[in-house]
Write a protein that holds these residues in place. Structure first.
Motif, mmCIF file in Angstrom:
data_model
loop_
_atom_site.group_PDB
_atom_site.id
_atom_site.type_symbol
_atom_site.label_atom_id
_atom_site.label_comp_id
_atom_site.label_asym_id
_atom_site.label_seq_id
_atom_site.Cartn_x
_atom_site.Cartn_y
_atom_site.Cartn_z
ATOM 1 N N PRO A 212 0.927 -1.305 -0.054
ATOM 2 C CA PRO A 212 -0.287 -0.107 0.375
ATOM 3 C C PRO A 212 0.961 1.394 -0.441
ATOM 4 O O PRO A 212 1.674 1.083 0.381
ATOM 5 C CB PRO A 212 -1.120 -0.266 1.051
ATOM 6 N N SER A 213 0.832 2.614 -0.583
ATOM 7 C CA SER A 213 1.307 3.365 -0.810
ATOM 8 C C SER A 213 1.686 4.501 0.697
ATOM 9 O O SER A 213 -0.010 4.267 1.423
ATOM 10 C CB SER A 213 0.395 4.528 -1.505
ATOM 11 N N PRO A 214 2.312 4.410 1.012
ATOM 12 C CA PRO A 214 2.782 5.165 2.217
ATOM 13 C C PRO A 214 2.548 6.389 2.512
ATOM 14 O O PRO A 214 2.378 7.653 3.709
ATOM 15 C CB PRO A 214 4.628 5.220 1.575
ATOM 16 N N TYR A 215 2.141 7.199 1.743
ATOM 17 C CA TYR A 215 1.235 8.270 1.292
ATOM 18 C C TYR A 215 0.087 8.790 1.880
ATOM 19 O O TYR A 215 -1.190 7.724 1.493
ATOM 20 C CB TYR A 215 1.559 8.944 -0.143
ATOM 21 N N ARG A 216 -0.190 9.303 2.493
ATOM 22 C CA ARG A 216 -1.592 9.485 3.465
ATOM 23 C C ARG A 216 -2.996 10.101 2.330
ATOM 24 O O ARG A 216 -3.822 8.869 2.134
ATOM 25 C CB ARG A 216 -1.271 10.913 4.176
ATOM 26 N N ASP B 247 9.956 23.780 -2.458
ATOM 27 C CA ASP B 247 10.061 23.143 -1.166
ATOM 28 C C ASP B 247 8.718 22.136 0.297
ATOM 29 O O ASP B 247 8.731 22.054 1.035
ATOM 30 C CB ASP B 247 10.536 24.356 0.388
ATOM 31 N N ASN B 248 7.640 21.872 -1.138
ATOM 32 C CA ASN B 248 7.032 21.560 -1.178
ATOM 33 C C ASN B 248 6.500 20.267 -1.190
ATOM 34 O O ASN B 248 4.607 19.553 -0.952
ATOM 35 C CB ASN B 248 4.828 22.778 -1.456
ATOM 36 N N LEU B 249 7.365 19.216 -1.726
ATOM 37 C CA LEU B 249 7.683 18.440 -2.098
ATOM 38 C C LEU B 249 6.660 17.422 -0.678
ATOM 39 O O LEU B 249 5.788 16.480 -1.365
ATOM 40 C CB LEU B 249 8.510 17.666 -2.349
ATOM 41 N N PHE B 250 7.161 17.569 -0.046
ATOM 42 C CA PHE B 250 7.526 15.755 1.400
ATOM 43 C C PHE B 250 5.907 16.563 1.872
ATOM 44 O O PHE B 250 6.238 15.307 2.363
ATOM 45 C CB PHE B 250 8.284 16.292 2.231
ATOM 46 N N GLY B 251 5.651 18.131 2.022
ATOM 47 C CA GLY B 251 4.511 18.525 2.393
ATOM 48 C C GLY B 251 3.058 17.679 1.851
ATOM 49 O O GLY B 251 2.504 17.424 2.485
ATOM 50 N N LEU B 252 2.872 17.538 0.518
ATOM 51 C CA LEU B 252 2.480 17.697 -0.394
ATOM 52 C C LEU B 252 1.767 15.617 0.000
ATOM 53 O O LEU B 252 1.011 15.298 -0.274
ATOM 54 C CB LEU B 252 2.783 17.946 -1.550
ATOM 55 N N LEU B 253 3.216 15.020 -0.303
ATOM 56 C CA LEU B 253 3.235 14.153 -0.104
ATOM 57 C C LEU B 253 2.846 13.375 1.914
ATOM 58 O O LEU B 253 2.938 12.064 1.957
ATOM 59 C CB LEU B 253 4.583 12.931 -0.131
ATOM 60 N N SER B 254 2.825 14.645 2.717
ATOM 61 C CA SER B 254 2.524 13.668 3.931
ATOM 62 C C SER B 254 4.046 12.843 4.775
ATOM 63 O O SER B 254 3.668 12.028 5.318
ATOM 64 C CB SER B 254 1.725 13.131 4.438
ATOM 65 N N VAL B 255 4.924 13.753 4.460
ATOM 66 C CA VAL B 255 6.337 12.877 4.787
ATOM 67 C C VAL B 255 6.717 13.736 5.713
ATOM 68 O O VAL B 255 7.017 14.908 4.983
ATOM 69 C CB VAL B 255 6.941 12.238 3.309
ATOM 70 N N ASP B 256 7.241 13.980 6.812
ATOM 71 C CA ASP B 256 7.746 14.577 7.225
ATOM 72 C C ASP B 256 9.291 13.923 7.312
ATOM 73 O O ASP B 256 9.846 13.356 7.203
ATOM 74 C CB ASP B 256 7.460 13.880 9.028
ATOM 75 N N ALA B 257 10.032 15.400 6.656
ATOM 76 C CA ALA B 257 10.933 15.668 6.524
ATOM 77 C C ALA B 257 11.437 17.102 6.947
ATOM 78 O O ALA B 257 12.643 17.974 6.800
ATOM 79 C CB ALA B 257 11.032 16.240 4.840
ATOM 80 N N VAL C 233 17.687 15.790 1.902
ATOM 81 C CA VAL C 233 16.997 14.364 3.007
ATOM 82 C C VAL C 233 17.975 13.580 2.578
ATOM 83 O O VAL C 233 17.650 13.865 0.890
ATOM 84 C CB VAL C 233 15.435 14.647 2.651
ATOM 85 N N LEU C 234 18.422 12.877 3.196
ATOM 86 C CA LEU C 234 18.952 11.879 2.656
ATOM 87 C C LEU C 234 18.129 10.621 2.525
ATOM 88 O O LEU C 234 17.403 10.657 3.881
ATOM 89 C CB LEU C 234 20.095 12.040 4.042
ATOM 90 N N SER C 235 18.562 9.449 2.181
ATOM 91 C CA SER C 235 17.916 8.529 2.605
ATOM 92 C C SER C 235 18.287 7.474 3.479
ATOM 93 O O SER C 235 19.929 7.419 3.763
ATOM 94 C CB SER C 235 17.710 7.369 0.675
ATOM 95 N N SER D 43 13.765 7.130 4.497
ATOM 96 C CA SER D 43 13.637 4.854 4.381
ATOM 97 C C SER D 43 12.643 5.587 3.024
ATOM 98 O O SER D 43 12.501 6.252 2.807
ATOM 99 C CB SER D 43 12.644 4.821 5.301
ATOM 100 N N ALA D 44 13.909 4.525 2.474
ATOM 101 C CA ALA D 44 13.516 3.979 1.319
ATOM 102 C C ALA D 44 12.356 3.830 0.597
ATOM 103 O O ALA D 44 11.763 4.723 -0.784
ATOM 104 C CB ALA D 44 14.652 3.027 0.358
ATOM 105 N N ASP D 45 11.709 3.492 1.373
ATOM 106 C CA ASP D 45 9.671 2.930 1.100
ATOM 107 C C ASP D 45 9.100 4.032 0.530
ATOM 108 O O ASP D 45 7.816 4.275 0.464
ATOM 109 C CB ASP D 45 9.510 2.298 2.439
ATOM 110 N N SER D 46 9.750 5.611 1.572
ATOM 111 C CA SER D 46 9.010 6.943 1.484
ATOM 112 C C SER D 46 9.227 7.364 0.082
ATOM 113 O O SER D 46 7.936 8.322 0.431
ATOM 114 C CB SER D 46 9.512 7.461 2.364
ATOM 115 N N TRP D 47 9.713 6.736 -0.568
ATOM 116 C CA TRP D 47 9.981 7.304 -2.765
ATOM 117 C C TRP D 47 9.428 6.454 -2.918
ATOM 118 O O TRP D 47 9.815 5.107 -3.144
ATOM 119 C CB TRP D 47 10.829 7.901 -2.274
ATOM 120 N N ARG D 48 7.873 6.985 -3.527
ATOM 121 C CA ARG D 48 6.900 6.177 -4.444
ATOM 122 C C ARG D 48 6.789 6.520 -5.692
ATOM 123 O O ARG D 48 6.487 6.129 -7.256
ATOM 124 C CB ARG D 48 5.565 5.277 -4.534
ATOM 125 N N LEU D 49 7.395 8.017 -6.207
ATOM 126 C CA LEU D 49 7.537 8.253 -7.377
ATOM 127 C C LEU D 49 8.673 8.289 -8.547
ATOM 128 O O LEU D 49 9.088 7.457 -8.112
ATOM 129 C CB LEU D 49 7.502 10.163 -7.056
#
Lengths: 95, 463
Positions: free
Chosen positions: B104-108, B172-182, B191-193, B226-232
């Motif tokens: 399942p997608s990690p994005y909310r 700068d809005n990329l991770f906010g849009l994905l709901s990932v805490d960066a 941000v590092l993997s 985590s690497a799993d946070s990036w599905r794009l």
């Protein structure tokens, strides 16, 4: 029918094809099955005989004892089978 | 013989199908026979050699090997399916590409996220920074939020020196849009993997807050994710997050990806992608394609596909046939065995279909959602067809098919085929033309008086 043809003296593959009218893709695998089931056995002709006749050596097939009894049983069950395949006048099989 | 060289070539080609130890003798016999064949029939004669060679090949196999290839016994069949199911599941979950498609997608709000592009199926970064700004200005009624990112290879100064790393330069809005805490927002942050953190910074727990030089800029490490946070789309080990001022320094023609959060009221449902027109304040217009990031939960897709298959399978007229009651009282345990075997086969093929399709998709093969239904129908048909070809008592594959009847009696064709169980449990009659007496295949149990005919071990002989 192939057993009957070999029993009637048609002792190499192409002659069996000619007398039965069956295609090569049917006759040769059928003869291999009969040989596997020990109803017939095969033997290569001696090179000297083939050389004397100016042709390549043939692989001859012959009924085994089990093949003879099977053919007899089949001929009793299907008497018309013998009439389908005429007997070859000159047998060419040599041990 | 010299004039028959095409036929000799055919025989030589066919001889490659025969086992090596019998090849020379086989070829000699066919070449010898060819000598007697008239030239006009020579090609037809030689083509029959392929059938003979195939027969030799099939019958040269060890009976045990042949039995495994044919999946003759029920245990061999289940074992093969179990290995296939295990291998496909392991591959699908083990490889990063297929795993992203299954998990399942990690994005909310993954259901409301979409990639925006200028073409239906973009093969790489294809949206210019100018188009991104155009979208920002004119697509507010379509999207809540729009982010831009550009994959690139950049030099990064690490504990091990200067290394080339696959990096994404992003708004700068990329991770906010994905709901990932960066981490906290900064003008330029990195941000590092987890993989990059381990490989280039030796898993240093104090890396957050450190200033690192990346792509000629000094960036503060904001977070490790985590690497799993990036599905794009795009392979990435680090993200260089830049505010609008820094992003403006890039050339207008810089190509990247655009990801957007769709307004709930703006998204058409049940469409793989859709087209939108965007107008800016000056009246200029441009067309874009939106592709949702998530097509729905994969488990739900599988369940829907299985449901549709269950509805469609009866329409394909494949039945299990008639199995009359045996006169011999069977042991109580053997009666349900056939159904347990069928259920086990169905259970094992269930994961094979989605895992194999996911592997195919991640390998770049085109695939539509309907393909899942088609694949399930084909697989279930195989399961039923395999079940039909097995003895209901011992569940071994039936062998020795014999065509029965006289060709002249019934529309110039044989009217049926009979197969037998090598253990002597019975015969299966398969009608080739449905008649009033035999509409479907029928099983005939053989009593003990036939046992003398079935003395050889199963699998020892096949025509």
């Amino acid at each position: 029918m192939i057993l009957q043809a070999i029993g009637a003296g048609y002792v190499y593959g192409f002659s069996v094809m000619e007398v039965t009218g069956l295609p090569s893709g049917t006759v040769y695998p059928a003869m291999r099955r009969l040989e596997r089931d020990e109803l017939i056995r095969s033997q290569w002709e001696r090179q000297s005989i083939a050389d004397a006749a100016l042709r390549p050596p043939r692989k001859y097939y012959k009924l085994t004892r089990a093949g003879n009894s099977t053919l007899e049983a089949v001929q009793k069950r299907y008497p018309l089978l013998a009439k389908l395949v005429p007997t070859e006048e000159v047998g060419t099989y040599e041990e | 013989m010299k004039s028959k060289w095409p036929q000799l070539a055919i025989l030589r080609a066919a001889s490659w199908l025969t086992p090596l130890n019998q090849r020379a003798d086989w070829l000699q016999e066919w070449q010898s026979e060819l000598w007697y064949v008239p030239r006009r029939r020579a090609t037809e004669f030689c083509l029959g050699a392929f059938r003979d060679a195939l027969w030799m090949r099939r019958n040269s196999l060890n009976p045990l090997v042949r039995s495994w290839i044919r999946l003759e016994s029920p245990l061999q069949c289940l074992g093969f399916l179990a290995v296939l199911a295990g291998a496909s599941t392991l591959l699908a979950y083990g490889l990063p590409g297929p795993r992203n498609l299954i998990l399942p997608s990690p994005y909310r709000d993954s259901g409301d996220l979409a990639m925006v592009s200028l073409t239906e199926r973009p093969s790489g970064p294809a949206v210019s920074l100018e188009s991104y700004r155009f979208l920002q200005a004119g697509a507010q009624h379509w999207f809540n939020n729009i982010a831009y990112y550009q994959p690139m290879a950049a030099w990064m100064r690490t504990a091990r020196g200067l290394v080339s790393v696959p990096v994404v330069r992003a708004s700068d809005n990329l991770f906010g849009l994905l709901s990932v805490d960066a981490g906290p927002a900064r003008p330029v942050s990195l941000v590092l993997s987890q993989a990059a953190w381990r490989q280039y910074f030796d898993s240093d727990p104090r890396v957050v807050g450190r200033v690192v030089e990346v792509a000629g800029q000094r960036a503060v490490v904001a977070a490790v994710i985590s690497a799993d946070s990036w599905r794009l789309p795009g392979k990435v080990e680090a993200w260089l997050i830049e505010d609008a001022e820094h992003l403006a320094a890039l050339p207008e023609s810089s190509q990247g990806f655009v990801v957007a959060h769709i307004r709930t009221t703006a998204r058409p449902r049940l469409q793989p992608f859709w087209h939108i027109w965007v107008f800016d304040a000056e009246g200029k217009s441009d067309g874009f394609y939106c592709t949702p990031l998530s097509a729905g939960p994969p488990v739900l897709s599988c369940l829907i596909a299985i449901l549709m298959t269950c509805i469609l399978i009866p329409a394909t007229t494949l039945t299990l046939g008639d199995y009359a009651a045996s006169r011999r009282p069977a042991h109580w345990a053997t009666r349900p065995r056939r159904w347990v075997f069928l259920a086990a086969k169905i259970a094992l093929v269930m994961p094979i279909v989605p895992c194999t399709l996911v592997l195919a998709v991640s390998a770049g093969l085109p695939f539509a959602a309907q393909g899942l239904v088609v694949a399930y129908i084909l697989v279930f048909r195989w399961v039923l067809a395999d079940q039909r070809k097995r003895c209901p008592v011992c569940l071994r594959l039936l062998t020795n098919p014999v065509r029965i009847g006289r060709p002249s009696k019934m529309f110039l064709d044989w009217y049926g085929t009979e197969l037998m169980c090598t253990q002597g449990h019975g015969l299966l009659h398969v009608p080739e033309i449905a008649t009033s007496c035999y509409a479907t295949q029928q099983w005939l149990y053989l009593d003990r008086s036939w046992s003398g005919l079935f003395t050889e071990p199963a699998g020892a002989r096949h025509g």
